[in-house]
Design a protein around this motif. Sequence first.
Motif, PDB file in Angstrom:
ATOM      1  N   ILE A 295      -0.313  -4.867   8.661  1.00 13.06           N
ATOM      2  CA  ILE A 295       0.686  -4.221   7.803  1.00 13.06           C
ATOM      3  C   ILE A 295       1.872  -3.786   8.654  1.00 13.06           C
ATOM      4  O   ILE A 295       1.752  -3.596   9.870  1.00 13.06           O
ATOM      5  CB  ILE A 295       0.091  -3.011   7.052  1.00 13.06           C
ATOM      6  N   ASP A 296       3.043  -3.606   8.024  1.00 13.57           N
ATOM      7  CA  ASP A 296       4.276  -3.326   8.765  1.00 13.57           C
ATOM      8  C   ASP A 296       4.588  -1.843   8.919  1.00 13.57           C
ATOM      9  O   ASP A 296       5.612  -1.483   9.499  1.00 13.57           O
ATOM     10  CB  ASP A 296       5.468  -4.031   8.099  1.00 13.57           C
ATOM     11  N   GLU A 297       3.720  -0.956   8.400  1.00 14.49           N
ATOM     12  CA  GLU A 297       3.917   0.482   8.550  1.00 14.49           C
ATOM     13  C   GLU A 297       2.563   1.154   8.766  1.00 14.49           C
ATOM     14  O   GLU A 297       1.539   0.672   8.270  1.00 14.49           O
ATOM     15  CB  GLU A 297       4.569   1.093   7.294  1.00 14.49           C
ATOM     16  N   VAL A 298       2.586   2.264   9.489  1.00 16.54           N
ATOM     17  CA  VAL A 298       1.377   3.072   9.618  1.00 16.54           C
ATOM     18  C   VAL A 298       1.209   3.889   8.342  1.00 16.54           C
ATOM     19  O   VAL A 298       2.157   4.532   7.882  1.00 16.54           O
ATOM     20  CB  VAL A 298       1.462   4.010  10.840  1.00 16.54           C
ATOM     21  N   LEU A 299       0.025   3.856   7.768  1.00 14.10           N
ATOM     22  CA  LEU A 299      -0.232   4.603   6.539  1.00 14.10           C
ATOM     23  C   LEU A 299      -0.310   6.096   6.856  1.00 14.10           C
ATOM     24  O   LEU A 299      -1.091   6.516   7.713  1.00 14.10           O
ATOM     25  CB  LEU A 299      -1.536   4.127   5.894  1.00 14.10           C
ATOM     26  N   GLU A 300       0.507   6.890   6.158  1.00 13.08           N
ATOM     27  CA  GLU A 300       0.542   8.333   6.377  1.00 13.08           C
ATOM     28  C   GLU A 300      -0.003   9.056   5.147  1.00 13.08           C
ATOM     29  O   GLU A 300       0.621   9.033   4.087  1.00 13.08           O
ATOM     30  CB  GLU A 300       1.971   8.789   6.673  1.00 13.08           C
TER      31      GLU A 300
ATOM     32  N   VAL B 228       4.069   8.914   0.872  1.00 14.47           N
ATOM     33  CA  VAL B 228       4.866   9.240   2.049  1.00 14.47           C
ATOM     34  C   VAL B 228       5.554   7.984   2.570  1.00 14.47           C
ATOM     35  O   VAL B 228       6.746   8.003   2.876  1.00 14.47           O
ATOM     36  CB  VAL B 228       3.996   9.863   3.160  1.00 14.47           C
ATOM     37  N   VAL B 229       4.811   6.898   2.668  1.00 12.81           N
ATOM     38  CA  VAL B 229       5.356   5.614   3.102  1.00 12.81           C
ATOM     39  C   VAL B 229       4.797   4.495   2.229  1.00 12.81           C
ATOM     40  O   VAL B 229       3.795   4.670   1.536  1.00 12.81           O
ATOM     41  CB  VAL B 229       5.024   5.316   4.585  1.00 12.81           C
ATOM     42  N   THR B 230       5.452   3.368   2.301  1.00 12.88           N
ATOM     43  CA  THR B 230       4.973   2.156   1.632  1.00 12.88           C
ATOM     44  C   THR B 230       4.850   1.053   2.676  1.00 12.88           C
ATOM     45  O   THR B 230       5.823   0.733   3.363  1.00 12.88           O
ATOM     46  CB  THR B 230       5.939   1.709   0.523  1.00 12.88           C
ATOM     47  N   ALA B 231       3.648   0.524   2.819  1.00 15.84           N
ATOM     48  CA  ALA B 231       3.392  -0.536   3.804  1.00 15.84           C
ATOM     49  C   ALA B 231       3.142  -1.855   3.082  1.00 15.84           C
ATOM     50  O   ALA B 231       2.566  -1.878   1.988  1.00 15.84           O
ATOM     51  CB  ALA B 231       2.192  -0.174   4.680  1.00 15.84           C
ATOM     52  N   LYS B 232       3.551  -2.934   3.717  1.00 17.41           N
ATOM     53  CA  LYS B 232       3.385  -4.267   3.141  1.00 17.41           C
ATOM     54  C   LYS B 232       2.447  -5.088   4.020  1.00 17.41           C
ATOM     55  O   LYS B 232       2.541  -5.052   5.243  1.00 17.41           O
ATOM     56  CB  LYS B 232       4.746  -4.966   3.036  1.00 17.41           C
TER      57      LYS B 232
ATOM     58  N   LEU C 101       0.866  -1.173   0.000  1.00 16.07           N
ATOM     59  CA  LEU C 101       0.000   0.000   0.000  1.00 16.07           C
ATOM     60  C   LEU C 101       0.906   1.227   0.000  1.00 16.07           C
ATOM     61  O   LEU C 101       1.697   1.416   0.925  1.00 16.07           O
ATOM     62  CB  LEU C 101      -0.906   0.004   1.235  1.00 16.07           C
ATOM     63  N   LYS C 102       0.786   2.074  -1.033  1.00 12.99           N
ATOM     64  CA  LYS C 102       1.668   3.228  -1.192  1.00 12.99           C
ATOM     65  C   LYS C 102       0.890   4.527  -1.032  1.00 12.99           C
ATOM     66  O   LYS C 102      -0.156   4.701  -1.655  1.00 12.99           O
ATOM     67  CB  LYS C 102       2.346   3.193  -2.554  1.00 12.99           C
ATOM     68  N   THR C 103       1.448   5.449  -0.214  1.00  7.85           N
ATOM     69  CA  THR C 103       0.764   6.718   0.058  1.00  7.85           C
ATOM     70  C   THR C 103       1.542   7.940  -0.413  1.00  7.85           C
ATOM     71  O   THR C 103       1.157   9.063  -0.109  1.00  7.85           O
ATOM     72  CB  THR C 103       0.521   6.878   1.564  1.00  7.85           C
TER      73      THR C 103
END
Length: 267
Positions: free
Chosen positions: A176-181, A156-160, A152-154
């Motif tokens: 997911i391994d990152e908080v979506l920003e 700002v960050v990319t989460a898997k 998932l790409k925002t």
Amino acid sequence: MKLQSAAAIALLILFAVILPGHSQISKTKPSPSAKGEAPAAAISIISLMSAHGCKNFADTLSASPAEKTFEDNVEGGVTIFCPTDDAMKSFSPKFKNLTADGKQSVLEYHGVPVYQSMSSLRTSNGLMNTLATDGANNYDFVVQNDGQDVTLKTKVVTAKITGTVFEKEPVAIFSIDEVLEPTELFKLAPTPAPAPAPTPEADAESPKPAGKKHKSPPAPASPADSPVSSRKGKVAASTADKNGGFRFNCGAMVAPVLLIWFAHLLL
């Protein structure tokens, strides 16, 4: 006696009419347990996330008005991307600096108002709206798959997506391994500046040897100060002295001979 008999007959007729109808009505209303499925309202998204590595996100959501937004969409279908506890811990300083509305938007940004199974995510690419999407506030992100991996790409960050917490229509929850920003609240990730193109002058320069730098000695101020010129001057002077001495010695030897020969002629 006749009145009692008539009343008894009337009761029998009444029961004969009512009982079959009641039996038929009861057959047309099966209970939920007969179907073997629990209603969507019985699904506790908070409990599911808390039990599968997303407790920090679940606790934060339960303390926010955003929880109601999620709950209102459960029956119609919802997909939730919950950051793991490690991801939430890393994001905590940024989250604390947001306003109340910003915090709610970030939480709602992790929900999609439609049911998406893992198989459908693996076969779809493109923009996806979220529970935070509202008019001019896009609050969307890009779903991109690469084989079995879904990111998932925002901008700002990319989460898997790292795992499946719950997947049963109408609710799907993935970790997911990152908080979506969202870009509406956070600065875009810096892009590396392109390397400058080499100039013709730079191409013409010869490469400098690697290693310890060596400081060249200063150039002589004038040709006369040059060690080579000095050596040449000394050699030339030496040669001149030797030649001069040789000429002087020859003159001294020839002069007496000429005088003797001239005297001999006079005699």
